[in-house]
Design an enzyme around this catalytic site. Structure first.
Site, PDB file in Angstrom:
ATOM      1  N   TYR A 132       0.854  -1.190   0.000  1.00 53.78           N
ATOM      2  CA  TYR A 132       0.000   0.000   0.000  1.00 53.78           C
ATOM      3  C   TYR A 132       0.892   1.244   0.000  1.00 53.78           C
ATOM      4  CZ  TYR A 132      -3.174   3.663   1.391  1.00 53.78           C
ATOM      5  OH  TYR A 132      -3.883   4.833   1.410  1.00 53.78           O
ATOM      6  N   GLU A 190      -3.520   7.586  -3.892  1.00 53.06           N
ATOM      7  CA  GLU A 190      -3.447   6.252  -3.312  1.00 53.06           C
ATOM      8  C   GLU A 190      -3.082   5.247  -4.391  1.00 53.06           C
ATOM      9  OE1 GLU A 190      -6.202   4.519   0.092  1.00 53.06           O
ATOM     10  OE2 GLU A 190      -7.107   4.183  -1.860  1.00 53.06           O
TER      11      GLU A 190
END
Ligand code: GDP
Ligand code: MN
Length: 396
Positions: free
Chosen positions: A108, A196
């Site tokens: 992530y 993101e």
């Protein structure tokens, strides 16, 4: 403002972030043509909606032939995908066809603006593919944070440290650190509010690729980023909010039945609280801002009514720069031009309040007035309840 995954990937690629090859399509035929263009033997067909969590609800499909690609796209087009992030659902009008990647590891990587430290903060985790909110709640220790000093930018040693902390192999460190800093440059140069990459994946040859990417932008900076403003997709927005935004009004859609027209976000918050306290539920709130002309008030009033969920309207104005008489004129004008069938409660206070109240009283319109916010909230909630009971009684 949010943009699509394929748009984010194109922007990031421009800054040197590796992304899989892919092409956008507006029809199943185009999707299979894109697969041929992209090449290879397997593809991922991805619904383009402004929401994550698509994988869980069939919005990401792995295909092994161009026929499968066309079928997958055919199933997605026009469908409303209900995801965890968008429970009401978002419609699919664009589908992205990408070469399938062989995933060795999922990570992530995100960039946000941390209001507490007033710094851009990079957040990363070795546990990719999971929603960041979930990770923060269940396993906060798995999050790695790096604060960026604005005068220095994202320094190379910070990026390398981050890469090591993610447990990347020595052969992957340089690639990762380049990718992180490229993503940061995109974030900063384009006035992003959030970026993101989830998952960021390690593929064959120790390469890193942004497999999914999402970016949103500061609305107040769009005027200086016309190329970004162009990426807006209205089909993904709450139609109530875009209708008002086009008229220069700040509008927030909620899910109750009391429409609220207020001046200032602070008073709006207080008003929503008072409605809740009185046992009601706001459908929306619209901020008319400061110095609103009668015409602006009229348009605002019309926007509040535009929302089909609204059963009663509350106007709460504490006028400083605003003028109660102008607000009253706008409301009277709205009644003259629109067939207003709903109960309307008005509370006026501040500048030119006597004149404002006089205009409402002399209009002869069925407007309920209140002197205080508490009284206004009680009256509007009572009106909403009467409306609900009447609807139940008539079965409508
Ligand atoms: P999201 O569910 O909206 O966040 O969509 P993502 O693009 O993140 O895809 C969801 C999941 O599908 C990813 O976490 C991957 O596990 C999987 N996925 C997406 N693209 C590929 C691919 O090219 N190859 C493989 N093997 N899996 C993929
Ligand atoms: Mn994702």
């Amino acid at each position: 403002m949010d943009i699509h995954e394929y748009q984010t990937k194109e922007l990031l690629a421009g800054y040197g972030v590796p992304v899989p090859r892919g092409g956008l399509s507006y029809s199943p035929e185009q999707a299979s043509y894109r697969a041929t263009e992209v090449g290879g033997s397997s593809w991922v067909v991805k619904a383009q909606i402004h929401s994550g969590g698509r994988g869980e609800v069939g919005g990401v499909k792995l295909c092994h032939s161009d026929r499968e690609v066309a079928e997958a796209a055919n199933e997605l087009f026009g469908k409303r995908l209900r995801t965890r992030q968008a429970p009401a659902g978002k419609c699919v009008y664009r589908v992205y066809v990408e070469e399938a990647s062989e995933i060795k590891r999922e990570l992530y990587f995100g960039i946000v603006l941390d209001r507490a430290t007033e710094r851009i903060t990079v957040v990363a985790s070795a546990e990719g593919g999971v929603e960041i909110e979930e990770l923060a709640a269940n396993n906060p220790g798995a999050l790695i944070r790096t604060t960026i000093e604005p005068a220095m930018g994202f320094l190379e040693f910070q990026a390398r440290e981050l890469a090591f902390a993610l447990g990347l192999a020595p052969s992957q460190i340089a690639k990762a650190s380049q990718l992180f800093r490229a993503a940061y440059r995109a974030f900063r140069d384009l006035d992003a509010a959030m970026l993101e990459i989830n998952p960021l994946v390690v593929v064959a040859d120790d390469d890193l690729v942004a497999l999914d990417a999402k970016m949103s932008f500061d609305d107040n900076a769009l005027f200086r980023r016309p190329m970004i403003a162009e990426l807006r997709d209205r089909s993904q927005e709450d139609p109530r909010e875009s209708h008002a935004a086009d008229r220069g009004l700040a509008y927030v859609g909620l899910d109750g039945d009391i429409g609220c027209m207020i001046n200032g976000a602070g008073l709006a918050m207080a008003t929503l609280d008072m409605i809740k306290l009185a046992g009601g539920n706001p459908a929306n709130f619209l901020d008319i801002g400061g110095g609103a002309s009668p015409d602006r008030v009229f348009k605002a009033f019309r926007s509040v009514l535009h929302d089909g969920n609204v059963k009663v309207v509350l106007v709460n104005i504490f006028a400083g720069i605003n003028r109660c008489d102008w607000v009253a004129k706008g409301i009277v004008e709205a009644f003259a031009q629109i067939d207003v069938q709903l109960p309307v409660v008005v509370r006026l206070a501040g500048t030119h309040v006597e004149e404002g109240r006089r205009l409402l009283a002399e209009s002869g319109l069925p407007i309920v007035t209140a002197d205080t916010l508490a009284a206004a909230a009680e009256k509007v909630v009572a009106a909403a309840e009467i409306g609900t009971r009447a609807a139940a009684a008539t079965g409508s």
